[in-house]
Enzyme design. Structure first.
Site, PDB file in Angstrom:
ATOM      1  N   ARG A 118    -136.876  34.524  12.514  1.00  0.00           N
ATOM      2  CA  ARG A 118    -136.317  33.447  11.697  1.00  0.00           C
ATOM      3  C   ARG A 118    -135.076  33.977  10.982  1.00  0.00           C
ATOM      4  O   ARG A 118    -135.150  34.478   9.853  1.00  0.00           O
ATOM      5  CB  ARG A 118    -137.364  32.930  10.698  1.00  0.00           C
ATOM      6  CG  ARG A 118    -138.503  32.194  11.396  1.00  0.00           C
ATOM      7  CD  ARG A 118    -139.526  31.671  10.419  1.00  0.00           C
ATOM      8  NE  ARG A 118    -140.300  32.751   9.802  1.00  0.00           N
ATOM      9  CZ  ARG A 118    -141.305  32.554   8.965  1.00  0.00           C
ATOM     10  NH1 ARG A 118    -141.664  31.334   8.625  1.00  0.00           N
ATOM     11  NH2 ARG A 118    -141.958  33.576   8.453  1.00  0.00           N
ATOM     12  N   ASP A 162    -131.563  34.376   8.977  1.00  0.00           N
ATOM     13  CA  ASP A 162    -131.091  33.785   7.727  1.00  0.00           C
ATOM     14  C   ASP A 162    -129.825  32.968   7.939  1.00  0.00           C
ATOM     15  O   ASP A 162    -129.201  33.005   9.010  1.00  0.00           O
ATOM     16  CB  ASP A 162    -130.795  34.885   6.700  1.00  0.00           C
ATOM     17  CG  ASP A 162    -132.054  35.542   6.168  1.00  0.00           C
ATOM     18  OD1 ASP A 162    -133.132  34.919   6.243  1.00  0.00           O
ATOM     19  OD2 ASP A 162    -131.959  36.685   5.665  1.00  0.00           O
ATOM     20  N   ARG A 209    -129.514  44.307   7.038  1.00  0.00           N
ATOM     21  CA  ARG A 209    -128.340  44.182   6.169  1.00  0.00           C
ATOM     22  C   ARG A 209    -128.361  45.200   5.035  1.00  0.00           C
ATOM     23  O   ARG A 209    -127.318  45.696   4.600  1.00  0.00           O
ATOM     24  CB  ARG A 209    -128.259  42.759   5.626  1.00  0.00           C
ATOM     25  CG  ARG A 209    -127.881  41.730   6.686  1.00  0.00           C
ATOM     26  CD  ARG A 209    -128.109  40.312   6.207  1.00  0.00           C
ATOM     27  NE  ARG A 209    -127.389  40.043   4.965  1.00  0.00           N
ATOM     28  CZ  ARG A 209    -127.646  38.999   4.175  1.00  0.00           C
ATOM     29  NH1 ARG A 209    -128.620  38.157   4.485  1.00  0.00           N
ATOM     30  NH2 ARG A 209    -126.938  38.823   3.080  1.00  0.00           N
TER      31      ARG A 209
END
Length: 260
Positions: A53, A55, A205
């Site tokens: 999923r 972002d 990230r």
């Protein structure tokens, strides 16, 4: 009901993420709207399930989802029909395959692969605007590789985990971090390739943002090991923006599309 796996590519820029949301555009919502034009079950609110999923703003070149359809489709015709109905959304079905009902896009996955693209140069990016993270100063790729080596293997990745992460455990095994350095006009592009069975929310990230600090000379490579050992979100470097991140592939015990 026949089950189909879908190999999906998308530009995440206009979406609030993969997951369907009532008041915002999503990749899942776009595909389910296209399916509703083709299959009665999706007109009644059926859902698809995805391997990851992603972002808001995150892209994909190898996302995988599965859908249970009432109609028995030829896989090629299904992908062609979906692509027709997905227009003009920046979402493409690269392939469709009939799979066994035991196949689950998320729970059957044995690995996920991400690439993060970082451009270092003074002049603004033009062709890749919205698709890379740009920094101004040059980076030391060897220093970043030395820092990345501390992250390989099994660790408690609490430091590199979003406070909103819903995973039951912060312990993950990172199987690969490869850093490519590519020449650009008046600059360099760095591509971070990461592979693991699964990732925590914002883990990639957080890792890339930390390694950028190493490459810029603000962190010594050994500080990455100290950050892991701290098991404290405050010890993480900056979390880099989403637009450079791509879900590039998902691995399964038996590849549904004929390749890994």
């Amino acid at each position: 009901m026949p089950r189909y796996a879908l190999l999906i590519e998308y530009d995440g820029s206009p979406f609030a993420g993969w997951q369907a949301q009532a008041d915002q555009p999503s990749v899942q919502g776009a595909i389910e709207s296209a399916l509703a034009r083709l299959d009665p079950g999706f007109r009644d609110g059926a859902r698809i399930a995805a391997a990851g999923r992603t972002d808001a703003g995150v892209h994909a070149s190898g996302q995988v989802a599965h859908a249970d359809l009432q109609r028995d489709w030829d896989p090629f015709r299904l992908s062609e029909a979906l692509n027709w109905h997905l227009k003009p959304a920046p979402v493409a079905i690269l392939a469709a395959a009939r799979v066994d009902e035991a196949f689950h896009a998320r729970f059957s996955a044995t690995e996920r692969r991400y690439t993060f693209r970082l451009v270092a140069r003074r002049a603004p990016v033009t062709h890749d605007r919205g698709r890379v993270w740009q920094v101004l100063g040059p980076l030391d790729a060897d220093a970043m590789r030395a820092g990345a080596a501390h992250l390989l293997g099994q660790h408690d990745f609490t430091t590199f985990r979003s406070t909103m992460c819903q995973a039951k455990s912060p312990v993950k095994t990172l199987d690969q971090i490869q850093i490519e350095e590519l020449p650009l006009p008046q600059g360099r592009e760095y591509r971070f390739h990461l592979r693991a069975r699964s990732f925590l929310h914002n883990q990639v990230r957080s890792i890339v943002g930390t390694l950028e600090r190493v490459g810029a000379g603000s962190w010594h490579p050994d500080r990455v090991a100290e950050a892991i050992a701290a098991r404290d979100r405050a010890a993480c470097g900056p979390v880099c923006p989403p637009q450079g991140l791509y879900l590039t592939g998902v691995g399964y015990p038996q590849a549904p599309f004929g390749s890994g």
